[in-house]
Design an enzyme around this catalytic site. Structure first.
Site, PDB file in Angstrom:
ATOM      1  N   LYS A  87      22.905  22.903  24.752  1.00 48.83           N
ATOM      2  CA  LYS A  87      22.382  22.521  23.423  1.00 48.83           C
ATOM      3  C   LYS A  87      21.428  21.328  23.492  1.00 48.83           C
ATOM      4  O   LYS A  87      20.487  21.246  22.710  1.00 48.83           O
ATOM      5  CB  LYS A  87      23.536  22.213  22.471  1.00 48.83           C
ATOM      6  N   ASP A 123      25.719  24.230  13.444  1.00 54.63           N
ATOM      7  CA  ASP A 123      27.115  23.803  13.607  1.00 54.63           C
ATOM      8  C   ASP A 123      27.552  22.883  12.458  1.00 54.63           C
ATOM      9  O   ASP A 123      28.701  22.941  12.014  1.00 54.63           O
ATOM     10  CB  ASP A 123      27.303  23.057  14.930  1.00 54.63           C
TER      11      ASP A 123
END
Ligand code: ATR
Length: 300
Positions: A87, A123
């Site tokens: 990420k 997220d």
């Protein structure tokens, strides 16, 4: 310097491409990805809404990440999800950053276009939606961990209006870095932040405890004393465990439920970060119940 302007959440699929013969690829890059339920969840949704997209997971080593992204772009992929451990690499790779990614320093969704990749972080939205059924008081929260997932959790808690956030981590320096990066923006609205070790006691009773560490994954069991401590800290509130376990409750959710504490596992976060990513990939509202059913089937 990357462009961090607010991006229109414009659909990656243009009308007219829908329903054509050639399927369009949506990827997932991570290492490992063999256990992931995202393909089952996203493909169920892609099929249900006749998007003409196909979601495929690719195990990609760190040293191959940039080449894999170039390859997906060259293949005309709509976009890709990014999971552990890429990420932060994806954050550096993309040409443009949506504010959701700029503030967390991590990208979990990329849309490809002629101008290059644009990075998003779904997220934060996933965590916010997952904690809604717990309806905690938005006062004190305790976050276990200080890695990438903790950053998304802290941003979500800030957005939810928590007044006081404790960060409890094995490695203190990492918690301090997180605090420096996420709590020092010049804004009086930011919550207070307290850093704790696993032996420490917070100065508050948490309304919500969020586990973002790897503790509870199959290869990282909780030390018994630590699980006891965490459960006693969570007694006055609720638990969100970002871990999810195949076919069973996570150890933290199991203990919480047996102690009468409301708890939700990472499967709900997986679902809701996935519904937000689906919307980015297709421009359509996600079929949440179809995606939840696919996850439950894959998890049984
Ligand atoms: P993610 O992107 O999923 O957050 P990460 O950035 O590798 O992954 O962060 C993992 C988190 O789990 C960190 O907070 C890590 O603690 P350290 O900062 O001390 O490494 C925590 N963690 C991992 N294994 C752990 C263990 N056995 N005991 C306690 N904490 C652990």
């Amino acid at each position: 310097m990357k462009n961090e302007t607010a991006l229109n959440q414009s659909p990656a699929l243009k009308t007219g491409e829908k329903g054509r013969n050639i399927e369009r690829l949506v990827g997932l890059l991570g290492d490992p990805v063999s256990h992931t339920l995202s393909p089952a969840m996203q493909n169920a949704a892609f099929q249900a809404l006749d998007t003409g997209c196909r979601y495929l997971a690719f195990p990609v080593r760190a040293e191959d990440f940039e080449r894999a992204m170039e390859g997906l772009a060259a293949l005309g992929a709509v976009g890709t999800n990014i999971t552990v451990p890429h990420k932060e690499r994806a954050f550096r790779w993309v040409r443009r950053l949506d504010p959701s990614a700029a503030r967390t320093g991590a990208v979990n969704t990329v849309l490809f276009s002629e101008e290059g990749g644009t990075g998003y972080n779904t997220d934060v939205a996933g965590i916010r939606t997952a904690l809604a059924p717990l309806s905690p008081r938005r006062n004190n929260a305790l976050v276990l961990g200080a890695g990438g997932a903790a950053r998304a959790a802290v941003c979500a808690l800030q957005d939810e209006g928590f007044a006081h956030i404790g960060i409890m981590n094995r490695t203190r320096e990492r918690a301090e870095t997180l605090r420096t990066q996420l709590f020092t923006v010049n804004s009086s609205k930011l919550p207070k932040c307290e850093i704790l070790s696993f032996e420490g006691t917070p100065s508050f009773i948490p309304d919500l405890l969020v586990n973002t560490t790897s503790l509870g994954m199959h290869d990282t069991p909780w030390p018994k004393d630590l699980l006891d401590t965490v459960i006693s800290l969570a007694k006055g509130g609720a638990v969100l465990d970002l871990v999810y376990a195949h076919g069973r409750e996570t150890p933290l959710c199991d203990r919480a439920h047996r102690s009468g504490i409301k708890a939700v596992s990472g499967q709900e976060v997986l679902l809701h970060q996935g519904t937000a990513a689906f919307k980015l990939f297709t421009g359509m509202a996600a079929p949440v119940e179809i995606m939840r059913a696919a996850l439950q089937k894959g998890n049984s």
